[in-house]
Motif scaffolding. Structure first.
Motif, PDB file in Angstrom:
ATOM      1  N   THR A 147       0.789  -0.748   0.187  1.00 47.23           N
ATOM      2  CA  THR A 147      -0.053   0.491  -0.014  1.00 47.23           C
ATOM      3  C   THR A 147       0.608   1.336   0.413  1.00 47.23           C
ATOM      4  O   THR A 147       1.994   0.678   0.296  1.00 47.23           O
ATOM      5  CB  THR A 147      -0.969  -0.032   1.284  1.00 47.23           C
ATOM      6  N   THR A 148       0.550   2.340  -0.352  1.00 51.12           N
ATOM      7  CA  THR A 148       1.295   3.815  -0.420  1.00 51.12           C
ATOM      8  C   THR A 148       1.188   3.876   1.668  1.00 51.12           C
ATOM      9  O   THR A 148       2.509   4.521   1.738  1.00 51.12           O
ATOM     10  CB  THR A 148       0.346   4.444  -0.592  1.00 51.12           C
ATOM     11  N   LYS A 190      -2.849   0.968 -10.475  1.00 56.93           N
ATOM     12  CA  LYS A 190      -4.218   1.653 -10.054  1.00 56.93           C
ATOM     13  C   LYS A 190      -4.572  -0.013 -10.441  1.00 56.93           C
ATOM     14  O   LYS A 190      -5.187  -1.369 -10.721  1.00 56.93           O
ATOM     15  CB  LYS A 190      -4.786   2.576 -10.770  1.00 56.93           C
ATOM     16  N   HIS A 232      -8.622  -1.366  -9.395  1.00 56.36           N
ATOM     17  CA  HIS A 232     -10.267  -0.194  -9.221  1.00 56.36           C
ATOM     18  C   HIS A 232      -9.631   0.920  -8.115  1.00 56.36           C
ATOM     19  O   HIS A 232      -9.074   1.321  -9.107  1.00 56.36           O
ATOM     20  CB  HIS A 232     -10.815  -1.816  -7.930  1.00 56.36           C
ATOM     21  N   SER A 233     -10.066   0.968  -7.440  1.00 54.63           N
ATOM     22  CA  SER A 233     -10.089   2.103  -6.499  1.00 54.63           C
ATOM     23  C   SER A 233      -8.734   2.527  -5.505  1.00 54.63           C
ATOM     24  O   SER A 233      -8.618   3.440  -5.189  1.00 54.63           O
ATOM     25  CB  SER A 233     -11.055   2.270  -5.717  1.00 54.63           C
ATOM     26  N   SER A 234      -8.346   0.625  -5.521  1.00 52.34           N
ATOM     27  CA  SER A 234      -6.831   1.046  -4.850  1.00 52.34           C
ATOM     28  C   SER A 234      -5.395   1.053  -5.196  1.00 52.34           C
ATOM     29  O   SER A 234      -5.295   0.630  -6.856  1.00 52.34           O
ATOM     30  CB  SER A 234      -6.820  -0.247  -4.221  1.00 52.34           C
ATOM     31  N   ARG A 281      -1.060   0.134  -5.634  1.00 51.42           N
ATOM     32  CA  ARG A 281      -0.462  -0.871  -4.615  1.00 51.42           C
ATOM     33  C   ARG A 281       0.985  -0.239  -5.810  1.00 51.42           C
ATOM     34  O   ARG A 281       0.930   0.126  -6.537  1.00 51.42           O
ATOM     35  CB  ARG A 281      -1.367  -2.022  -5.073  1.00 51.42           C
TER      36      ARG A 281
END
Length: 73
Positions: A20-21, A49, A51-53, A55
């Motif tokens: 994750t960020t 990207k 979906h909306s996440s 990584r």
């Protein structure tokens, strides 16, 4: 967010380790906002990207560190 150590990845075969960020920011010792700004400016490690996440592939971050780092004077 957990405070786990993000040292060298354990051998996971061909599995990609996506971070994750927040995890990458912790690893690089920068604020998550700094990492988002770098991503927006196209100067940080390559992000994915899903979906909306957002990584980061661990191998891509390691490569970015190797390519952009230099010895301190």
């Amino acid at each position: 967010m957990s405070r786990k150590t993000l040292g060298p990845a354990a051998d996971q075969g061909n599995a990609r380790q996506l971070l994750t960020t927040g995890e990458v920011a912790l690893w690089l010792q920068v604020a998550p906002k700094t990492l988002r700004n770098w991503r927006s400016a196209g100067i940080g490690p390559e992000a994915l990207k899903l979906h909306s996440s957002v990584r980061y592939d661990r191998a891509a971050v390691e490569a970015w560190i190797r390519e952009t780092s230099k010895a301190a004077a």
